[in-house]
Design an enzyme around this catalytic site. Structure first.
Site, PDB file in Angstrom:
ATOM      1  N   ASP A  64       0.835  -1.201   0.000  1.00 46.80           N
ATOM      2  CA  ASP A  64       0.000   0.000   0.000  1.00 46.80           C
ATOM      3  C   ASP A  64       0.876   1.259   0.000  1.00 46.80           C
ATOM      4  O   ASP A  64       2.096   1.180  -0.049  1.00 46.80           O
ATOM      5  CB  ASP A  64      -0.921  -0.047   1.222  1.00 46.80           C
ATOM      6  CG  ASP A  64      -2.142   0.837   1.064  1.00 46.80           C
ATOM      7  OD1 ASP A  64      -2.380   1.346  -0.046  1.00 46.80           O
ATOM      8  OD2 ASP A  64      -2.871   1.016   2.056  1.00 46.80           O
ATOM      9  N   ASP A 116       3.034   6.507  -4.086  1.00 43.46           N
ATOM     10  CA  ASP A 116       2.185   7.655  -3.812  1.00 43.46           C
ATOM     11  C   ASP A 116       2.984   8.938  -3.989  1.00 43.46           C
ATOM     12  O   ASP A 116       3.715   9.361  -3.096  1.00 43.46           O
ATOM     13  CB  ASP A 116       1.623   7.567  -2.385  1.00 43.46           C
ATOM     14  CG  ASP A 116       0.625   8.688  -2.088  1.00 43.46           C
ATOM     15  OD1 ASP A 116       0.476   9.582  -2.937  1.00 43.46           O
ATOM     16  OD2 ASP A 116       0.011   8.661  -1.005  1.00 43.46           O
TER      17      ASP A 116
END
Length: 285
Positions: A85, A107
Protein backbone atom coordinates in the site's frame (compact mmCIF):
# COMPACT_ATOMS: atom_id res chain seq x y z
CA UNK A 1 -3.94 -21.92 -5.34
CA UNK A 2 -0.95 -19.72 -6.03
CA UNK A 3 -1.10 -15.93 -5.93
CA UNK A 4 -3.27 -14.21 -8.53
CA UNK A 5 -2.17 -11.01 -10.23
CA UNK A 6 -3.99 -8.02 -8.78
CA UNK A 7 -4.76 -6.90 -12.33
CA UNK A 8 -6.52 -10.21 -12.98
CA UNK A 9 -8.65 -9.77 -9.84
CA UNK A 10 -9.53 -6.27 -11.05
CA UNK A 11 -10.56 -7.69 -14.43
CA UNK A 12 -12.92 -10.06 -12.59
CA UNK A 13 -14.42 -7.06 -10.82
CA UNK A 14 -14.70 -5.14 -14.08
CA UNK A 15 -16.55 -8.03 -15.71
CA UNK A 16 -18.89 -8.27 -12.71
CA UNK A 17 -19.43 -4.46 -12.61
CA UNK A 18 -18.34 -4.30 -9.00
CA UNK A 19 -15.29 -3.53 -6.86
CA UNK A 20 -12.33 -5.60 -5.69
CA UNK A 21 -11.92 -6.73 -2.10
CA UNK A 22 -8.74 -6.21 -0.08
CA UNK A 23 -7.56 -5.43 3.42
CA UNK A 24 -4.53 -3.87 5.01
CA UNK A 25 -3.23 -6.71 7.13
CA UNK A 26 -0.64 -6.48 9.88
CA UNK A 27 0.26 -10.02 10.94
CA UNK A 28 -0.54 -13.71 10.51
CA UNK A 29 -3.91 -13.34 12.25
CA UNK A 30 -5.23 -10.62 9.96
CA UNK A 31 -3.85 -12.25 6.81
CA UNK A 32 -5.34 -15.60 7.78
CA UNK A 33 -8.69 -14.00 8.64
CA UNK A 34 -8.95 -12.06 5.37
CA UNK A 35 -8.14 -15.09 3.21
CA UNK A 36 -10.21 -17.55 5.24
CA UNK A 37 -13.32 -15.38 5.14
CA UNK A 38 -12.80 -14.79 1.42
CA UNK A 39 -12.73 -18.56 0.96
CA UNK A 40 -15.91 -18.95 3.02
CA UNK A 41 -17.63 -16.22 0.97
CA UNK A 42 -16.17 -17.56 -2.29
CA UNK A 43 -14.76 -14.15 -3.22
CA UNK A 44 -11.33 -12.98 -4.42
CA UNK A 45 -9.28 -10.98 -1.91
CA UNK A 46 -6.22 -8.71 -1.94
CA UNK A 47 -3.97 -8.57 1.13
CA UNK A 48 -2.07 -5.30 1.50
CA UNK A 49 0.87 -4.22 3.64
CA UNK A 50 1.02 -0.58 4.72
CA UNK A 51 4.76 0.23 5.07
CA UNK A 52 4.32 2.09 8.36
CA UNK A 53 3.09 -1.11 9.97
CA UNK A 54 6.46 -2.66 9.18
CA UNK A 55 8.78 0.33 9.51
CA UNK A 56 7.25 2.10 12.51
CA UNK A 57 5.17 -0.49 14.33
CA UNK A 58 7.45 -3.47 13.61
CA UNK A 59 4.42 -5.75 13.25
CA UNK A 60 5.95 -7.56 10.28
CA UNK A 61 8.33 -7.04 7.37
CA UNK A 62 7.72 -7.27 3.61
CA UNK A 63 9.42 -10.64 3.20
CA UNK A 64 7.58 -12.40 6.04
CA UNK A 65 4.31 -10.76 4.94
CA UNK A 66 4.75 -11.96 1.38
CA UNK A 67 5.67 -15.47 2.46
CA UNK A 68 2.70 -15.67 4.83
CA UNK A 69 0.20 -14.57 2.18
CA UNK A 70 1.63 -17.03 -0.33
CA UNK A 71 1.59 -19.89 2.18
CA UNK A 72 -2.06 -19.39 3.17
CA UNK A 73 -3.13 -18.71 -0.43
CA UNK A 74 -1.89 -22.15 -1.46
CA UNK A 75 -4.54 -23.74 0.73
CA UNK A 76 -7.60 -21.96 -0.68
CA UNK A 77 -9.46 -21.99 -4.00
CA UNK A 78 -10.28 -18.29 -4.30
CA UNK A 79 -7.89 -15.85 -6.03
CA UNK A 80 -5.58 -14.05 -3.58
CA UNK A 81 -3.61 -10.91 -4.49
CA UNK A 82 -0.62 -9.32 -2.73
CA UNK A 83 -0.12 -5.54 -2.69
CA UNK A 84 2.15 -2.97 -1.02
CA UNK A 85 0.00 0.00 0.00
CA UNK A 86 0.86 3.73 0.04
CA UNK A 87 4.64 4.17 -0.22
CA UNK A 88 6.71 7.20 -1.17
CA UNK A 89 10.12 5.50 -1.09
CA UNK A 90 11.17 4.01 -4.46
CA UNK A 91 13.90 1.90 -2.85
CA UNK A 92 11.44 0.38 -0.37
CA UNK A 93 9.00 -0.35 -3.18
CA UNK A 94 11.55 -2.15 -5.34
CA UNK A 95 12.88 -4.04 -2.31
CA UNK A 96 9.32 -5.23 -1.63
CA UNK A 97 9.08 -6.49 -5.21
CA UNK A 98 12.28 -8.45 -4.65
CA UNK A 99 10.68 -9.84 -1.48
CA UNK A 100 7.80 -11.22 -3.52
CA UNK A 101 5.22 -8.43 -3.86
CA UNK A 102 3.52 -8.63 -7.23
CA UNK A 103 1.72 -5.28 -6.91
CA UNK A 104 2.94 -2.05 -5.30
CA UNK A 105 1.76 1.53 -4.85
CA UNK A 106 3.87 4.62 -5.35
CA UNK A 107 2.19 7.66 -3.81
CA UNK A 108 3.50 10.82 -5.42
CA UNK A 109 0.32 12.80 -4.83
CA UNK A 110 2.11 15.39 -2.69
CA UNK A 111 4.38 16.28 -5.61
CA UNK A 112 3.67 18.32 -8.73
CA UNK A 113 1.89 16.40 -11.47
CA UNK A 114 5.03 16.49 -13.59
CA UNK A 115 7.21 15.08 -10.82
CA UNK A 116 4.56 12.51 -9.92
CA UNK A 117 4.52 11.30 -13.53
CA UNK A 118 8.32 11.17 -13.71
CA UNK A 119 8.71 9.18 -10.48
CA UNK A 120 5.78 6.85 -11.15
CA UNK A 121 7.10 6.10 -14.65
CA UNK A 122 10.59 5.34 -13.32
CA UNK A 123 9.20 2.93 -10.73
CA UNK A 124 6.75 1.37 -13.20
CA UNK A 125 9.55 0.69 -15.70
CA UNK A 126 11.61 -1.14 -13.07
CA UNK A 127 8.67 -2.91 -11.41
CA UNK A 128 7.25 -4.09 -14.73
CA UNK A 129 10.63 -5.51 -15.69
CA UNK A 130 10.52 -7.49 -12.43
CA UNK A 131 6.99 -8.74 -13.10
CA UNK A 132 5.14 -6.43 -10.71
CA UNK A 133 2.28 -3.98 -11.22
CA UNK A 134 2.13 -0.37 -10.01
CA UNK A 135 -0.71 1.67 -8.55
CA UNK A 136 -0.32 5.46 -8.53
CA UNK A 137 -2.21 8.29 -6.86
CA UNK A 138 -3.38 11.50 -8.49
CA UNK A 139 -5.12 14.29 -6.63
CA UNK A 140 -4.99 14.69 -2.88
CA UNK A 141 -6.74 11.97 -0.89
CA UNK A 142 -6.45 13.58 2.54
CA UNK A 143 -7.50 12.55 6.01
CA UNK A 144 -11.06 12.13 7.25
CA UNK A 145 -10.18 13.88 10.52
CA UNK A 146 -9.71 17.07 8.49
CA UNK A 147 -13.06 17.84 6.88
CA UNK A 148 -11.53 20.34 4.45
CA UNK A 149 -9.48 17.50 2.94
CA UNK A 150 -12.76 16.14 1.58
CA UNK A 151 -14.47 19.40 0.64
CA UNK A 152 -11.60 21.24 -1.07
CA UNK A 153 -12.33 20.56 -4.74
CA UNK A 154 -8.96 21.99 -5.76
CA UNK A 155 -7.48 18.79 -4.33
CA UNK A 156 -9.75 16.55 -6.41
CA UNK A 157 -8.50 14.59 -9.40
CA UNK A 158 -9.11 16.37 -12.71
CA UNK A 159 -10.29 14.05 -15.53
CA UNK A 160 -8.18 15.71 -18.24
CA UNK A 161 -5.07 15.50 -16.06
CA UNK A 162 -5.82 11.88 -15.18
CA UNK A 163 -5.89 10.92 -18.86
CA UNK A 164 -2.40 12.29 -19.53
CA UNK A 165 -1.09 11.06 -16.18
CA UNK A 166 -2.06 7.43 -16.75
CA UNK A 167 -0.72 7.41 -20.29
CA UNK A 168 2.62 8.97 -19.41
CA UNK A 169 3.25 7.30 -16.04
CA UNK A 170 2.46 3.78 -17.30
CA UNK A 171 0.66 2.99 -14.02
CA UNK A 172 -1.56 -0.09 -13.87
CA UNK A 173 -4.20 1.54 -11.64
CA UNK A 174 -4.69 4.96 -10.08
CA UNK A 175 -6.14 6.19 -6.79
CA UNK A 176 -8.34 9.24 -7.34
CA UNK A 177 -9.69 12.00 -5.11
CA UNK A 178 -13.40 12.81 -5.40
CA UNK A 179 -14.23 13.71 -1.79
CA UNK A 180 -13.09 10.56 -0.02
CA UNK A 181 -10.29 10.38 2.55
CA UNK A 182 -8.17 8.12 4.76
CA UNK A 183 -9.31 7.15 8.24
CA UNK A 184 -12.48 7.62 10.27
CA UNK A 185 -14.97 10.15 8.96
CA UNK A 186 -16.44 12.80 11.26
CA UNK A 187 -19.43 13.09 8.93
CA UNK A 188 -20.80 11.31 5.88
CA UNK A 189 -18.67 12.31 2.87
CA UNK A 190 -20.21 13.65 -0.31
CA UNK A 191 -18.56 11.95 -3.24
CA UNK A 192 -18.42 13.66 -6.62
CA UNK A 193 -19.80 10.76 -8.66
CA UNK A 194 -20.05 12.83 -11.83
CA UNK A 195 -16.34 13.55 -11.60
CA UNK A 196 -15.75 9.84 -11.10
CA UNK A 197 -17.65 9.08 -14.30
CA UNK A 198 -15.55 11.61 -16.20
CA UNK A 199 -12.28 10.21 -14.84
CA UNK A 200 -13.36 6.69 -15.77
CA UNK A 201 -14.27 7.80 -19.29
CA UNK A 202 -10.94 9.59 -19.70
CA UNK A 203 -8.72 6.72 -18.52
CA UNK A 204 -8.28 3.05 -19.33
CA UNK A 205 -6.88 1.79 -16.01
CA UNK A 206 -8.72 0.62 -12.86
CA UNK A 207 -9.62 3.37 -10.40
CA UNK A 208 -9.04 3.26 -6.64
CA UNK A 209 -11.37 4.95 -4.18
CA UNK A 210 -11.42 5.28 -0.39
CA UNK A 211 -14.49 3.80 1.30
CA UNK A 212 -15.84 5.82 4.24
CA UNK A 213 -14.91 4.22 7.57
CA UNK A 214 -17.97 4.08 9.78
CA UNK A 215 -20.19 5.40 6.97
CA UNK A 216 -21.76 3.80 3.93
CA UNK A 217 -21.05 5.21 0.52
CA UNK A 218 -23.90 7.52 -0.48
CA UNK A 219 -26.37 5.32 -2.30
CA UNK A 220 -24.74 2.17 -0.91
CA UNK A 221 -22.63 -0.15 -3.01
CA UNK A 222 -24.76 0.64 -6.06
CA UNK A 223 -22.43 3.59 -6.61
CA UNK A 224 -19.59 1.21 -7.40
CA UNK A 225 -21.64 -1.17 -9.55
CA UNK A 226 -22.59 1.08 -12.44
CA UNK A 227 -19.54 0.72 -14.62
CA UNK A 228 -17.64 3.75 -13.30
CA UNK A 229 -14.41 1.76 -13.26
CA UNK A 230 -12.92 -0.63 -10.73
CA UNK A 231 -13.37 1.08 -7.39
CA UNK A 232 -11.27 -0.31 -4.57
CA UNK A 233 -13.19 0.95 -1.55
CA UNK A 234 -10.70 1.39 1.28
CA UNK A 235 -11.57 1.34 4.98
CA UNK A 236 -9.81 0.99 8.37
CA UNK A 237 -12.80 -0.65 10.09
CA UNK A 238 -11.37 -4.22 10.24
CA UNK A 239 -8.15 -2.94 11.83
CA UNK A 240 -10.22 -0.99 14.33
CA UNK A 241 -12.09 -4.12 15.39
CA UNK A 242 -8.90 -6.20 15.54
CA UNK A 243 -6.88 -3.70 17.58
CA UNK A 244 -9.74 -2.86 19.92
CA UNK A 245 -10.37 -6.54 20.60
CA UNK A 246 -6.70 -6.99 21.41
CA UNK A 247 -6.76 -4.08 23.81
CA UNK A 248 -9.74 -5.53 25.62
CA UNK A 249 -7.69 -8.63 26.39
CA UNK A 250 -4.86 -6.57 27.90
CA UNK A 251 -4.74 -5.32 31.52
CA UNK A 252 -5.47 -1.65 32.19
CA UNK A 253 -2.37 0.59 31.93
CA UNK A 254 -0.58 1.38 35.17
CA UNK A 255 -1.23 4.78 36.71
CA UNK A 256 -4.99 4.77 36.16
CA UNK A 257 -4.89 5.78 32.52
CA UNK A 258 -8.15 3.94 31.90
CA UNK A 259 -9.21 0.63 30.39
CA UNK A 260 -8.25 -0.15 26.78
CA UNK A 261 -11.89 -0.49 25.76
CA UNK A 262 -12.54 3.11 26.80
CA UNK A 263 -10.43 4.43 23.94
CA UNK A 264 -12.49 6.24 21.32
CA UNK A 265 -12.35 5.55 17.61
CA UNK A 266 -10.64 8.90 17.14
CA UNK A 267 -7.91 7.93 19.58
CA UNK A 268 -7.46 4.58 17.86
CA UNK A 269 -7.39 5.98 14.35
CA UNK A 270 -3.67 6.83 14.10
CA UNK A 271 -2.83 3.15 14.61
CA UNK A 272 -4.71 2.07 11.52
CA UNK A 273 -4.70 2.69 7.84
CA UNK A 274 -6.80 1.21 5.08
CA UNK A 275 -8.40 -2.00 3.96
CA UNK A 276 -10.79 -2.67 1.11
CA UNK A 277 -14.31 -3.99 0.90
CA UNK A 278 -16.35 -5.32 -1.99
CA UNK A 279 -19.32 -7.42 -3.07
CA UNK A 280 -18.11 -9.89 -5.67
CA UNK A 281 -20.96 -12.13 -6.88
CA UNK A 282 -20.85 -15.76 -5.86
CA UNK A 283 -19.07 -18.04 -8.33
CA UNK A 284 -19.06 -21.79 -8.70
CA UNK A 285 -16.01 -23.86 -7.91
Amino acid sequence: MSLEKVSDILKMADKAKTSAIAYNCTDYNTIYSAITVAEEMNKPVICMLYPEHAQKNNWCNPKSFSETVRSIARNVRVPVGLHLDHCTDPDYILAAVKDGFTSVMYDGSMLSVEENIKNTRAIADKAHAMGAEVEAELGRVGFASTVTDQSDTDMYTKPEVAAAFCEQSKCDSVAVAIGSAHGFYKETPHLDINRLKEINAATDVPLVLQRPAGHRLPGGHQQVQRGYGILLALLPDPQEVYCRSGRQLLPAPRGGAGRPDELSAAEDAPLHHDGITSIFPQTNG
